[in-house]
Write an enzyme that holds these catalytic residues in place. Structure first.
Site, PDB file in Angstrom:
ATOM      1  N   HIS A 120       0.817  -1.219   0.000  1.00 44.48           N
ATOM      2  CA  HIS A 120       0.000   0.000   0.000  1.00 44.48           C
ATOM      3  C   HIS A 120       0.848   1.265   0.000  1.00 44.48           C
ATOM      4  CE1 HIS A 120      -3.422  -2.523   0.540  1.00 44.48           C
ATOM      5  NE2 HIS A 120      -3.170  -2.827   1.796  1.00 44.48           N
ATOM      6  N   ASP A 236      -4.585 -12.911   5.289  1.00 46.20           N
ATOM      7  CA  ASP A 236      -5.857 -12.254   5.592  1.00 46.20           C
ATOM      8  C   ASP A 236      -6.966 -12.722   4.658  1.00 46.20           C
ATOM      9  OD1 ASP A 236      -4.554 -11.000   3.504  1.00 46.20           O
ATOM     10  OD2 ASP A 236      -4.458  -9.036   4.462  1.00 46.20           O
TER      11      ASP A 236
END
Length: 302
Positions: A120, A236
């Site tokens: 990110h 995740d």
């Protein structure tokens, strides 16, 4: 022998109640050593990345403000971490670890970083627990050294969140193909455009996920013809994850790793694996899923 980058500084102290599970960076190497999957000889402590390493993919203005602690409060909040000199030391050490793994993988086939996968982080900003983009920096280093013989890089990002920073960094660079398979309705809410994005509905189960991966990755290897692969193996994707919203079991997550790493091994493609995210309620679910990635790699290259 598989080389694994790890340093004690990876487990950076955070304020009480912080939602990022830093403890996994202590528990994961302990678990792997205890069970005998690896020995201490597998682990190496990476050197911090140099400014030049970081500036291959980050703007100088952002990088210097970051390391000097000059981010605005809003910018710091977007990263998810309170700024400190120790945090910066952590981030440049993680990036240095991925660079060192790339050097090792060129010689030995594969290497893993116990942290990393900071996808990110954009050229000019950090977001979502990512301040510096380690896989992007390592890919840029490989491509900047003609003697290494790497002309095309494939980034396989299977974290549940889209690799928005990585996609933006390489959007105009045909030497890097970015592939992100992620939750459609998950963070980041504003997606970037990877070279290939596969957006998955909430609750996607093992069979659906693995079938889509098996339908996609061999074709990419054929079309892209990469000389090097970076794999972001975020856990995740698990159904137990608080931030993920997909439906994979731990077995399915391991089968995902077996498939990706097995293809790299069969095609003799050097690969660097970084752990990415994992936010299950129980730390044991996070650590065990991450540990499976190392078990698979050890089975293939150990």
């Amino acid at each position: 022998m598989i080389a694994i980058a790890w340093a004690p500084i990876y487990a950076h102290p955070l304020p009480a109640g912080h939602r990022f599970p830093m403890l996994k960076y202590e528990l994961l190497p302990e678990q792997l050593l205890r069970e005998g999957t690896i020995t201490s000889a597998n682990l190496f402590q990476p050197q911090p990345a140099t400014p030049a390493d970081c500036l291959r993919v980050h703007d100088a203005a952002y990088y210097h403000r970051l390391v000097r602690g000059q981010l605005t409060r809003q910018e710091e909040r977007a990263t998810g971490f309170p700024w400190s000199p120790q945090l910066i030391e952590r981030e440049v050490t993680i990036l240095g670890g991925t660079l060192a793994c790339a050097r090792h993988a060129l010689q030995h086939g594969a290497a893993l970083n116990i942290a990393g996968g900071t996808h990110h982080a954009f050229r000019d900003r950090g977001e979502g627990f990512c301040l510096l983009n380690d896989q992007a920096a390592a890919a840029a280093w490989l491509l900047a050294e003609p003697v290494l013989g790497v002309h095309k890089v494939l980034i396989v990002d299977l974290d549940v969140h889209q690799g928005n920073g990585t996609a933006a960094i390489f959007q105009d660079d045909p030497r890097v193909f970015t592939f992100s398979m992620h939750g459609a309705r998950n963070y980041p809410h504003r997606k970037e455009t990877s070279d290939l994005d596969l957006a998955l509905p909430d609750g996607t189960d093992d069979a659906t996920y693995l079938a889509l991966l098996a339908d996609t990755l061999p074709r990419l290897l054929e079309e892209v013809q990469p000389d090097f692969v970076f794999y972001l193996s975020g856990v995740d994707v698990l159904a137990t994850d608080k931030l993920g919203h997909l439906g994979l079991t731990r077995v399915g997550c391991r089968q995902r790793d077996e498939y990706v790493l097995g293809l790299c091994h069969r095609h003799r493609l050097p690969v660097v694996v970084c752990m990415g995210g994992g936010y299950s309620e129980r730390l044991v679910d996070i650590v065990e899923a991450h540990a499976n990635t190392f078990r698979v790699a050890q089975d293939l290259w150990g």
